[in-house]
Scaffold this motif. Structure first.
Motif, PDB file in Angstrom:
ATOM      1  N   GLU A   1       0.819  -1.219   0.000  1.00  0.00           N
ATOM      2  CA  GLU A   1       0.000   0.000   0.000  1.00  0.00           C
ATOM      3  C   GLU A   1       0.852   1.269   0.000  1.00  0.00           C
ATOM      4  O   GLU A   1       0.537   2.239  -0.697  1.00  0.00           O
ATOM      5  N   HIS A   2       1.950   1.280   0.798  1.00  0.00           N
ATOM      6  CA  HIS A   2       2.738   2.517   0.851  1.00  0.00           C
ATOM      7  C   HIS A   2       3.361   2.843  -0.507  1.00  0.00           C
ATOM      8  O   HIS A   2       3.553   4.012  -0.846  1.00  0.00           O
TER       9      HIS A   2
ATOM     10  N   ARG B   1       1.898   1.977  -3.469  1.00  0.00           N
ATOM     11  CA  ARG B   1       0.778   2.461  -4.309  1.00  0.00           C
ATOM     12  C   ARG B   1       0.486   3.924  -3.996  1.00  0.00           C
ATOM     13  O   ARG B   1       0.239   4.732  -4.890  1.00  0.00           O
ATOM     14  N   LYS B   2       0.530   4.248  -2.683  1.00  0.00           N
ATOM     15  CA  LYS B   2       0.225   5.632  -2.283  1.00  0.00           C
ATOM     16  C   LYS B   2       1.273   6.604  -2.819  1.00  0.00           C
ATOM     17  O   LYS B   2       0.949   7.734  -3.200  1.00  0.00           O
TER      18      LYS B   2
ATOM     19  N   ILE C   1       0.333   7.383  -6.308  1.00  0.00           N
ATOM     20  CA  ILE C   1      -0.818   8.300  -6.396  1.00  0.00           C
ATOM     21  C   ILE C   1      -0.366   9.728  -6.087  1.00  0.00           C
ATOM     22  O   ILE C   1      -0.715  10.678  -6.792  1.00  0.00           O
ATOM     23  N   ALA C   2       0.472   9.864  -5.060  1.00  0.00           N
ATOM     24  CA  ALA C   2       0.978  11.198  -4.704  1.00  0.00           C
ATOM     25  C   ALA C   2       1.789  11.784  -5.859  1.00  0.00           C
ATOM     26  O   ALA C   2       1.713  12.992  -6.142  1.00  0.00           O
TER      27      ALA C   2
ATOM     28  N   GLU D   1       9.919   4.764  -3.258  1.00  0.00           N
ATOM     29  CA  GLU D   1       9.303   4.355  -1.991  1.00  0.00           C
ATOM     30  C   GLU D   1       9.583   2.869  -1.707  1.00  0.00           C
ATOM     31  O   GLU D   1       9.866   2.488  -0.567  1.00  0.00           O
TER      32      GLU D   1
END
Ligand code: PLP
Length: 400
Positions: free
Chosen positions: A47-48, A50-51, A54-55, A282
């Motif tokens: 998830e981190h 994917r985020k 998106i950011a 990330e």
């Protein structure tokens, strides 16, 4: 004059992609098929990561970037090589492409001429010989077998090297065999390479995080730092971080090779996808703890799959040390007939019979240069694997 280029006419399409597509077509036609033919983790991208992507979209990181990757990612790659591999490199020694495969493609296309030779240990990942041929050069196959744990020995390496050898391609842990070289084994190969200063090494470390049973991963430039000046160390986030679709691979290597790769990439894909690059920053800089959990999951699956394969009549299976593949021998079943009446003259016949009669898609060993075997990918859920093993067991039991 033919339409298709001579260069491409020398190349075989990917057998792994072909069988996976056939299995997908059969499933779409309503057949009950379990595909253990593809090589990708069944987990979601964390998830981190994917985020972070998106950011990056929200910030407008949606334009062309440096050809060789954004500075932030090259920094992260250099830090990863220093942290995990003890390689003394900085960002300017690093290069990013659209997948590990593009790194290999760039490095080989940028350096090979007709008549050059590339030592490829057998069994090999399907793309190595084809990219070598596309570049007009010759793959020279160095045989490794079940007896050597599917590993290249120093003697076999020495025998394969000629004055025309430009590269040795290493892959540890290996697709398809799961063999993972120890430091000592790499030191043995490095000693041979030290006697042949004209040979460069391309090491494909894409399965680095997947080594089992308290083994530790090693890469050749770390084991013999004198080889650093002629080694391209390739890695990527596809397998480690379940990011196959994002298309980010990276390497470190000699500056003259990276410069040539830059020239080639600038005339093909330009930069790797901008958003994926931020996701990879990330992936490399963020928390890595989940990798251990994933590794444990894969190890448990490996144990189950190997135990089940060993129970099948006519199969023999070494315990793979890494990656997510088992590579059993099916030699004892060849020349016999399947329950459905198909002659199993080769490993390819066996794999096709298993797909058509029992609905499991695997890849024949000859696609990886070693007949009499097949590859099982255990990057699937326990339930799926159990079902597939039931079917393989039933198939083997039916062979006459
Ligand atoms: N190297 C090996 C040994 C592989 O198995 C694969 C993918 O199957 C790759 C490279 C390609 O990696 P990527 O998807 O990052 O291009």
């Amino acid at each position: 004059m033919g339409l298709i280029s001579d260069a491409l006419s020398r190349v075989q399409p990917s057998a792994t992609v072909g069988i996976t597509q056939l299995a997908r077509q059969m499933a779409q036609a309503g057949k009950d098929v379990i595909a253990l033919s593809a090589g990708e983790p069944d987990f979601d991208t964390p998830e981190h990561v994917r985020k972070a992507a998106i950011a990056a979209i929200e910030r407008g990181e949606t334009r062309y970037t440096n050809v060789e990757g954004i500075a932030e990612l090259k920094d992260a790659v250099a830090a990863k090589f220093r942290r995990d591999n003890g390689l003394d490199v900085s960002a300017e020694d690093c290069f990013v492409s659209a997948g590990g495969k593009q790194i290999i493609f760039n490095a080989l296309m940028a350096t090979l001429n007709p008549g050059d030779e590339v030592v490829v240990p057998v069994p090999y990942w399907v793309s190595y010989p084809e990219i070598v041929r596309l570049a007009g050069a010759e793959p020279v196959f160095a045989q490794a077998s079940q007896e050597t744990g599917f590993k290249l020995t120093p003697q076999a390496l020495d025998a394969a090297i000629s004055p025309r050898t430009k590269w040795l391609i290493l892959n540890t842990p290996s697709n398809p065999s799961g063999a993972a070289y120890t430091r000592d084994e790499l030191a043995g190969l490095a000693a041979v390479l030290m006697r042949h200063p004209h040979v460069y090494v391309l090491t494909d470390d894409i399965y680095e995080v997947l080594v089992y049973d308290a083994r530790s991963f090693a890469t050749i430039a770390e084991v013999e730092p004198k080889l650093m000046a002629r080694t391209v160390t390739m890695n990527g986030v596809s397998k480690s971080h379940a990011m196959t679709g994002w298309r980010i691979g990276y390497c470190t290597g000699p500056k003259d090779i990276l410069k040539a790769m830059l020239k080639l990439q600038s005339q093909s894909t330009t930069n790797p996808p901008s958003i994926s690059q931020w996701a990879a920053v990330e992936a490399l800089n963020g928390p890595q703890g989940f990798l251990l959990e994933w590794r444990e999951t894969f190890q448990a699956r490996r144990d189950m799959v190997v135990a089940r394969l060993r129970e099948c009549v006519g199969l023999e299976c070494l315990v793979p040390e890494g990656a997510f593949y088992a590579f059993p021998s099916c030699a004892a079943l060849l020349g016999k007939t399947s329950a459905g009446g198909r002659l199993l003259a080769s490993d390819e016949d066996l794999v096709m019979a298993l797909l058509e009669e029992n609905g499991v898609a695997l890849v024949h060993g000859s696609a990886f240069g070693l007949g009499g075997h097949f590859r099982v990918s255990y990057a699937a859920s326990e339930r799926t694997l159990e079902q597939a093993m039931d079917r393989i067991e039933a198939f083997c039991a039916g062979v006459r």
